[in-house]
Design an enzyme around this catalytic site. Structure first.
Site, PDB file in Angstrom:
ATOM      1  N   GLY A 274      -0.046 -10.542  12.207  1.00  0.00           N
ATOM      2  CA  GLY A 274      -0.745  -9.337  12.637  1.00  0.00           C
ATOM      3  C   GLY A 274      -1.721  -8.758  11.641  1.00  0.00           C
TER       4      GLY A 274
ATOM      5  N   HIS B  60       0.809  -1.227   0.000  1.00  0.00           N
ATOM      6  CA  HIS B  60       0.000   0.000   0.000  1.00  0.00           C
ATOM      7  C   HIS B  60       0.833   1.264   0.000  1.00  0.00           C
ATOM      8  CE1 HIS B  60      -3.222  -2.754   1.943  1.00  0.00           C
ATOM      9  NE2 HIS B  60      -3.295  -2.783   0.635  1.00  0.00           N
TER      10      HIS B  60
END
Length: 298
Positions: free
Chosen positions: A220, A121
């Site tokens: 995570g 991203h």
């Protein structure tokens, strides 16, 4: 969670064979002071994350974003890699991890010493001009905004995962933004906003990494967003075993060979110490490599 040594044993057996690709999410950075959206430390937001369409189409929304992000950047720039980031880098330098795909925009994997990182991203420490495509350091933009807004008195109490902060609209009203120095075009942080497409070449690189891996290790991430979850489903299609270490359930659990619910800041350093000091005993062949003879949920 039981003893860390017991929890990591099945993970260690699977990671020991190497050729591991890591897919990390916001949960890996929470111990660096950057909260996630959906995990145990998820923030309750009063506004939704900025969309690409709103950013480019609404000058007031753009001003609001830059005011909030201007303050958020001061906190983000101070964030340092935590023990989990350093453990991933250690596993890479030790020859077990071949690459990292991260959904995070904080740059902490690279700061920790990881070398083969695909930042899915983008990164908040870079700015891109939507006119000419020039990329410039975020620090440069920060200096320009400080000069233009010397009396900006907004206060940032906490940062959001995308690098902005909560500010009342009254604190945003007088904030002034800047344009590209080269062409006068619109500036945007070099990150993928909601509603924006991840560059196709970057996605292809990630799919290729997953297809060539012996193991995909998810760290995570709740895998709620398709942008990251698609690599878990791709691993399943290619017969690549998936191990998920996350606090809380994920949308990829159905594809996981092993799911561990435990704090990454404890598990990853112990894992690196376990694998890079003494070879795990009793490793057996699993899929494309080696792993323990049994697995399950912890």
């Amino acid at each position: 969670m039981g003893r860390v040594e017991d929890v990591i044993e099945p993970v260690a057996g699977l990671v020991a064979g190497g050729e591991v690709v890591v897919l990390s999410g916001a949960g890996l950075s929470t111990e660096s002071g950057i909260p996630d959206y959906r995990g145990a430390s998820g923030v309750a937001r009063r506004h939704t994350p900025m969309t690409y369409q709103m950013f480019v189409g609404d000058a007031q929304a753009r001003r609001r974003y830059w005011a909030r992000s201007h303050l958020g950047w001061r906190l983000m720039a101070q964030a340092a890699p935590n023990d989990g980031h350093r453990a991933v880098a250690r596993l890479e330098h030790g020859g077990l991890v071949t690459g990292v795909i991260t959904q995070n925009v904080d740059g902490l994997h690279t700061a920790a010493g990881s070398r083969d990182v695909v930042e899915l991203h983008g990164r908040l420490d870079q700015v891109i001009c939507l006119g000419c495509g020039e990329r410039t350091p975020r620090q440069e933009l920060d200096g320009r905004l400080r000069l233009l807004n010397p009396d900006f008195a907004g206060r940032a109490a906490a940062i959001n995962p995308d690098g902005d902060v909560e500010l009342d609209d009254t604190e945003v009203a007088g904030f002034r933004t800047v344009d590209c120095r080269s062409c006068g075009g619109m500036l945007k942080p070099d990150v993928v906003f909601f509603g924006e497409t991840v560059p196709a070449g970057r996605v292809r690189d990630c799919f290729a990494m997953v297809a060539a891996a012996r193991l995909l290790l998810v760290l995570g991430s709740s895998l709620t967003v398709l942008s990251g979850r698609r690599f878990v489903t791709a691993a399943a299609r290619h017969g690549v075993p998936v191990v998920i270490v996350n606090q809380g359930a994920t949308r990829g659990d159905a594809h996981a060979l092993l799911r561990v619910d435990a704090p990454l800041g404890q598990v990853l350093p112990a894992l690196a110490q376990r694998l890079l000091s003494v070879p795990p005993p009793g490793a057996v062949r699993v899929g494309r490599g080696f792993g323990v003879g049994r697995w399950g949920r912890w």
